[in-house]
Scaffold this motif. Structure first.
Motif, PDB file in Angstrom:
ATOM      1  N   ASN A  28       0.828  -1.191   0.000  1.00 37.59           N
ATOM      2  CA  ASN A  28       0.000   0.000   0.000  1.00 37.59           C
ATOM      3  C   ASN A  28       0.870   1.252   0.000  1.00 37.59           C
ATOM      4  O   ASN A  28       1.837   1.339   0.753  1.00 37.59           O
ATOM      5  CB  ASN A  28      -0.887  -0.010   1.259  1.00 37.59           C
ATOM      6  N   PHE A  29       0.533   2.200  -0.872  1.00 40.82           N
ATOM      7  CA  PHE A  29       1.196   3.507  -0.932  1.00 40.82           C
ATOM      8  C   PHE A  29       0.174   4.541  -0.486  1.00 40.82           C
ATOM      9  O   PHE A  29      -0.963   4.541  -0.963  1.00 40.82           O
ATOM     10  CB  PHE A  29       1.636   3.822  -2.360  1.00 40.82           C
ATOM     11  N   THR A  46       3.093 -10.319  -8.625  1.00 39.35           N
ATOM     12  CA  THR A  46       2.646  -9.966  -9.980  1.00 39.35           C
ATOM     13  C   THR A  46       2.763  -8.481 -10.291  1.00 39.35           C
ATOM     14  O   THR A  46       2.718  -8.098 -11.452  1.00 39.35           O
ATOM     15  CB  THR A  46       1.177 -10.384 -10.196  1.00 39.35           C
ATOM     16  N   GLN A  47       2.864  -7.648  -9.279  1.00 36.31           N
ATOM     17  CA  GLN A  47       2.893  -6.191  -9.412  1.00 36.31           C
ATOM     18  C   GLN A  47       1.618  -5.643 -10.058  1.00 36.31           C
ATOM     19  O   GLN A  47       1.616  -4.588 -10.681  1.00 36.31           O
ATOM     20  CB  GLN A  47       4.132  -5.723 -10.170  1.00 36.31           C
ATOM     21  N   LYS A  48       0.532  -6.362  -9.876  1.00 32.22           N
ATOM     22  CA  LYS A  48      -0.761  -5.931 -10.408  1.00 32.22           C
ATOM     23  C   LYS A  48      -1.324  -4.806  -9.539  1.00 32.22           C
ATOM     24  O   LYS A  48      -1.315  -4.892  -8.313  1.00 32.22           O
ATOM     25  CB  LYS A  48      -1.738  -7.104 -10.421  1.00 32.22           C
ATOM     26  N   GLN A  61       3.589   5.570 -12.211  1.00 32.41           N
ATOM     27  CA  GLN A  61       4.822   5.009 -12.780  1.00 32.41           C
ATOM     28  C   GLN A  61       5.939   5.015 -11.744  1.00 32.41           C
ATOM     29  O   GLN A  61       6.699   4.064 -11.639  1.00 32.41           O
ATOM     30  CB  GLN A  61       5.263   5.793 -14.017  1.00 32.41           C
ATOM     31  N   ASN A  62       6.019   6.081 -10.963  1.00 30.63           N
ATOM     32  CA  ASN A  62       7.032   6.173  -9.912  1.00 30.63           C
ATOM     33  C   ASN A  62       6.779   5.118  -8.826  1.00 30.63           C
ATOM     34  O   ASN A  62       7.712   4.475  -8.350  1.00 30.63           O
ATOM     35  CB  ASN A  62       7.058   7.570  -9.305  1.00 30.63           C
ATOM     36  N   LEU A  63       5.519   4.943  -8.442  1.00 34.41           N
ATOM     37  CA  LEU A  63       5.184   3.918  -7.452  1.00 34.41           C
ATOM     38  C   LEU A  63       5.570   2.535  -7.969  1.00 34.41           C
ATOM     39  O   LEU A  63       6.114   1.711  -7.223  1.00 34.41           O
ATOM     40  CB  LEU A  63       3.687   3.952  -7.130  1.00 34.41           C
ATOM     41  N   GLU A  64       5.287   2.285  -9.240  1.00 32.77           N
ATOM     42  CA  GLU A  64       5.620   0.983  -9.832  1.00 32.77           C
ATOM     43  C   GLU A  64       7.131   0.773  -9.887  1.00 32.77           C
ATOM     44  O   GLU A  64       7.612  -0.343  -9.706  1.00 32.77           O
ATOM     45  CB  GLU A  64       4.970   0.862 -11.210  1.00 32.77           C
ATOM     46  N   LEU A  67       8.116  -0.108  -6.391  1.00 35.43           N
ATOM     47  CA  LEU A  67       7.667  -1.475  -6.145  1.00 35.43           C
ATOM     48  C   LEU A  67       8.617  -2.480  -6.782  1.00 35.43           C
ATOM     49  O   LEU A  67       9.046  -3.439  -6.141  1.00 35.43           O
ATOM     50  CB  LEU A  67       6.254  -1.648  -6.698  1.00 35.43           C
ATOM     51  N   ASN A  68       8.982  -2.249  -8.026  1.00 35.47           N
ATOM     52  CA  ASN A  68       9.883  -3.149  -8.746  1.00 35.47           C
ATOM     53  C   ASN A  68      11.252  -3.222  -8.066  1.00 35.47           C
ATOM     54  O   ASN A  68      11.814  -4.303  -7.899  1.00 35.47           O
ATOM     55  CB  ASN A  68      10.025  -2.693 -10.198  1.00 35.47           C
ATOM     56  N   ASN A  69      11.777  -2.074  -7.657  1.00 34.36           N
ATOM     57  CA  ASN A  69      13.105  -2.026  -7.037  1.00 34.36           C
ATOM     58  C   ASN A  69      13.142  -2.632  -5.633  1.00 34.36           C
ATOM     59  O   ASN A  69      14.215  -2.977  -5.136  1.00 34.36           O
ATOM     60  CB  ASN A  69      13.617  -0.589  -6.967  1.00 34.36           C
ATOM     61  N   ASN A  70      11.982  -2.739  -4.984  1.00 33.34           N
ATOM     62  CA  ASN A  70      11.935  -3.218  -3.597  1.00 33.34           C
ATOM     63  C   ASN A  70      11.185  -4.535  -3.425  1.00 33.34           C
ATOM     64  O   ASN A  70      10.991  -4.998  -2.297  1.00 33.34           O
ATOM     65  CB  ASN A  70      11.291  -2.142  -2.711  1.00 33.34           C
ATOM     66  N   GLN A  71      10.774  -5.138  -4.520  1.00 32.20           N
ATOM     67  CA  GLN A  71       9.941  -6.334  -4.459  1.00 32.20           C
ATOM     68  C   GLN A  71      10.563  -7.458  -3.627  1.00 32.20           C
ATOM     69  O   GLN A  71       9.914  -8.019  -2.748  1.00 32.20           O
ATOM     70  CB  GLN A  71       9.641  -6.848  -5.871  1.00 32.20           C
ATOM     71  N   GLU A  72      11.808  -7.782  -3.888  1.00 32.30           N
ATOM     72  CA  GLU A  72      12.454  -8.884  -3.174  1.00 32.30           C
ATOM     73  C   GLU A  72      12.470  -8.650  -1.669  1.00 32.30           C
ATOM     74  O   GLU A  72      12.147  -9.543  -0.885  1.00 32.30           O
ATOM     75  CB  GLU A  72      13.894  -9.074  -3.668  1.00 32.30           C
ATOM     76  N   LEU A  73      12.864  -7.463  -1.262  1.00 31.32           N
ATOM     77  CA  LEU A  73      12.962  -7.156   0.164  1.00 31.32           C
ATOM     78  C   LEU A  73      11.587  -7.156   0.827  1.00 31.32           C
ATOM     79  O   LEU A  73      11.422  -7.683   1.926  1.00 31.32           O
ATOM     80  CB  LEU A  73      13.659  -5.810   0.373  1.00 31.32           C
TER      81      LEU A  73
END
Length: 89
Positions: A28-29, A46-48, A61-64, A67-73
């Motif tokens: 959640n953002f 899934t980043q849906k 786009q910035n939130l995504e 999300l992409n850069n921090n997904q693993e953590l």
């Protein structure tokens, strides 16, 4: 339940959920505005986008990107949080 992940200087707050039964985690953002809050929720891995209210397409786009850069953590932290909750019960 949502757990704190990060707070950015522009008052963007990121939280994450427990790992769901299907293995997903909700992220959640939330960001205060003059009229309340902007909020968006995505699901990992899934980043849906589940919903977005108040964010512009450029902000999404910035939130995504975040999300992409921090997904693993975030996924790792959600699993660890779930394990700690299970141990305490």
């Amino acid at each position: 339940m949502l757990y704190p992940y990060a707070t950015f200087p522009e008052r963007l707050i990121i939280t994450y959920s427990d790992v769901k039964n299907d293995g997903s985690v909700h992220v959640n953002f939330e960001q205060p505005t003059d009229y309340g809050f902007k909020e968006a929720r995505y699901t990992l891995p899934t980043q849906k986008k589940l919903f977005s209210d108040g964010y512009t397409p450029k902000e999404e786009q910035n939130l995504e990107r975040i999300l992409n850069n921090n997904q693993e953590l975030i996924m790792e932290m959600a699993k660890e949080t779930g394990e700690k909750v299970a141990e305490s019960n």
